[in-house]
Write an enzyme that holds these catalytic residues in place. Structure first.
Site, PDB file in Angstrom:
ATOM      1  N   HIS A   1       0.823  -1.213   0.000  1.00 43.07           N
ATOM      2  CA  HIS A   1       0.000   0.000   0.000  1.00 43.07           C
ATOM      3  C   HIS A   1       0.855   1.259   0.000  1.00 43.07           C
ATOM      4  O   HIS A   1       2.045   1.219   0.286  1.00 43.07           O
ATOM      5  CB  HIS A   1      -0.988   0.039   1.169  1.00 43.07           C
ATOM      6  CG  HIS A   1      -0.371   0.059   2.545  1.00 43.07           C
ATOM      7  ND1 HIS A   1      -0.089  -1.094   3.260  1.00 43.07           N
ATOM      8  CD2 HIS A   1      -0.006   1.077   3.358  1.00 43.07           C
ATOM      9  CE1 HIS A   1       0.411  -0.772   4.445  1.00 43.07           C
ATOM     10  NE2 HIS A   1       0.489   0.549   4.529  1.00 43.07           N
TER      11      HIS A   1
ATOM     12  N   GLU B   1      -8.364   4.380   9.567  1.00 42.68           N
ATOM     13  CA  GLU B   1      -7.872   4.183   8.201  1.00 42.68           C
ATOM     14  C   GLU B   1      -8.903   3.521   7.311  1.00 42.68           C
ATOM     15  O   GLU B   1      -9.779   2.784   7.771  1.00 42.68           O
ATOM     16  CB  GLU B   1      -6.609   3.320   8.234  1.00 42.68           C
ATOM     17  CG  GLU B   1      -6.799   2.021   9.000  1.00 42.68           C
ATOM     18  CD  GLU B   1      -5.865   0.934   8.529  1.00 42.68           C
ATOM     19  OE1 GLU B   1      -4.778   0.862   9.065  1.00 42.68           O
ATOM     20  OE2 GLU B   1      -6.252   0.156   7.639  1.00 42.68           O
TER      21      GLU B   1
ATOM     22  N   GLN C   1      -3.893   3.417   1.375  1.00 45.58           N
ATOM     23  CA  GLN C   1      -4.282   3.417   2.790  1.00 45.58           C
ATOM     24  C   GLN C   1      -4.455   4.883   3.214  1.00 45.58           C
ATOM     25  O   GLN C   1      -3.475   5.627   3.330  1.00 45.58           O
ATOM     26  CB  GLN C   1      -3.189   2.755   3.625  1.00 45.58           C
ATOM     27  CG  GLN C   1      -3.473   2.706   5.113  1.00 45.58           C
ATOM     28  CD  GLN C   1      -2.379   1.954   5.866  1.00 45.58           C
ATOM     29  OE1 GLN C   1      -1.241   2.398   5.893  1.00 45.58           O
ATOM     30  NE2 GLN C   1      -2.720   0.811   6.437  1.00 45.58           N
TER      31      GLN C   1
ATOM     32  N   HIS D   1       3.759   7.271   3.739  1.00 44.52           N
ATOM     33  CA  HIS D   1       4.683   6.132   3.684  1.00 44.52           C
ATOM     34  C   HIS D   1       4.352   5.216   2.522  1.00 44.52           C
ATOM     35  O   HIS D   1       3.280   5.288   1.935  1.00 44.52           O
ATOM     36  CB  HIS D   1       4.689   5.340   5.003  1.00 44.52           C
ATOM     37  CG  HIS D   1       3.386   4.662   5.338  1.00 44.52           C
ATOM     38  ND1 HIS D   1       2.373   5.276   6.031  1.00 44.52           N
ATOM     39  CD2 HIS D   1       2.942   3.405   5.098  1.00 44.52           C
ATOM     40  CE1 HIS D   1       1.363   4.431   6.193  1.00 44.52           C
ATOM     41  NE2 HIS D   1       1.683   3.285   5.631  1.00 44.52           N
TER      42      HIS D   1
ATOM     43  N   GLU E   1       7.428   0.770   5.094  1.00 41.91           N
ATOM     44  CA  GLU E   1       6.793  -0.253   5.925  1.00 41.91           C
ATOM     45  C   GLU E   1       6.935  -1.600   5.230  1.00 41.91           C
ATOM     46  O   GLU E   1       6.929  -1.664   3.993  1.00 41.91           O
ATOM     47  CB  GLU E   1       5.310   0.123   6.084  1.00 41.91           C
ATOM     48  CG  GLU E   1       4.472  -0.856   6.892  1.00 41.91           C
ATOM     49  CD  GLU E   1       2.984  -0.426   6.937  1.00 41.91           C
ATOM     50  OE1 GLU E   1       2.666   0.758   6.649  1.00 41.91           O
ATOM     51  OE2 GLU E   1       2.158  -1.298   7.247  1.00 41.91           O
TER      52      GLU E   1
END
Ligand code: V0V
Ligand code: CO
Length: 144
Positions: free
Chosen positions: A7, A43, A60, A84, A134
């Site tokens: 994502h 989220e 996301q 991110h 991530e």
């Protein structure tokens, strides 16, 4: 092995308004939504496509749930935008150990719980060219 973009995390002040923008502008619908108290976010996951490894790729959308959360702090400094990027793998533990051995700071000793029951960890943006990164192992990759 990192096999997909799991994502892209996008920080926003108003999740409902942002969800509506992505629906009205692109036609993306909410696949899943939840609150992650540990991470301090509400989220929405918008599925963009399934991938060849049995996983999927999402946007996301993230709204902070408290003022001391990492996303609230980031929004106060930067305003809304890309927060991110997340790479998918079947082995977040192994990938984190391997990347740590290359001198990149991995933020958690053990992966924590992420969206849809996934296991996640983060790499420090200052070691990744300014990109908060991530790593994600989906809870049930074959279902997504
Ligand atoms: C901070 N920095 C960033 C950044 N956040 N750079 C790029 N992208 C970001 N998102 C830079 C910041 O500009 C500073 O640079 C420096 O890092 C230190 O930042 P800070 O503002 O002092 O903040 P810290 O050090 O308190 O926290 C930064 C870290 C924190 C990365 C350690 O945000 C963190 O732990 N993030 C991981 C957890 C997270 O983000 N959770 C929310 C998503 P200068 O000014 O010194 O040059 S939750 C999620 O994705 C879930 C649940 C999921 O996927 O399932
Ligand atoms: Co994320």
């Amino acid at each position: 092995m990192l096999t997909r973009i799991d994502h892209i995390g996008i920080a926003c002040f108003d999740l409902d308004r942002t969800v509506e923008f992505y629906r009205a502008t692109y036609g993306f619908e909410v696949f899943h939504s939840e609150v992650n108290e540990e991470q301090g976010v509400r989220e929405a996951m918008l599925k963009i496509n399934d991938t060849g490894d049995g996983g999927a790729s999402y946007l996301q959308l993230l709204e902070p749930t408290r003022e001391d959360s990492t996303v609230a702090k980031w929004l106060a400094k930067n305003g809304e935008g890309v927060h991110h990027i997340a790479f998918g793998t079947t082995d977040v533990d192994g990938e984190a150990a391997d990347i740590r051995s290359k001198g990149v700071r991995v933020l958690y000793d053990e992966p924590r719980i992420g969206s849809m029951g996934s296991r996640i960890t983060f790499l420090h943006p200052k070691d990744c060219g300014g990109v908060l990164t991530e790593l994600v192992t989906s809870a049930a990759p074959q279902e997504h």
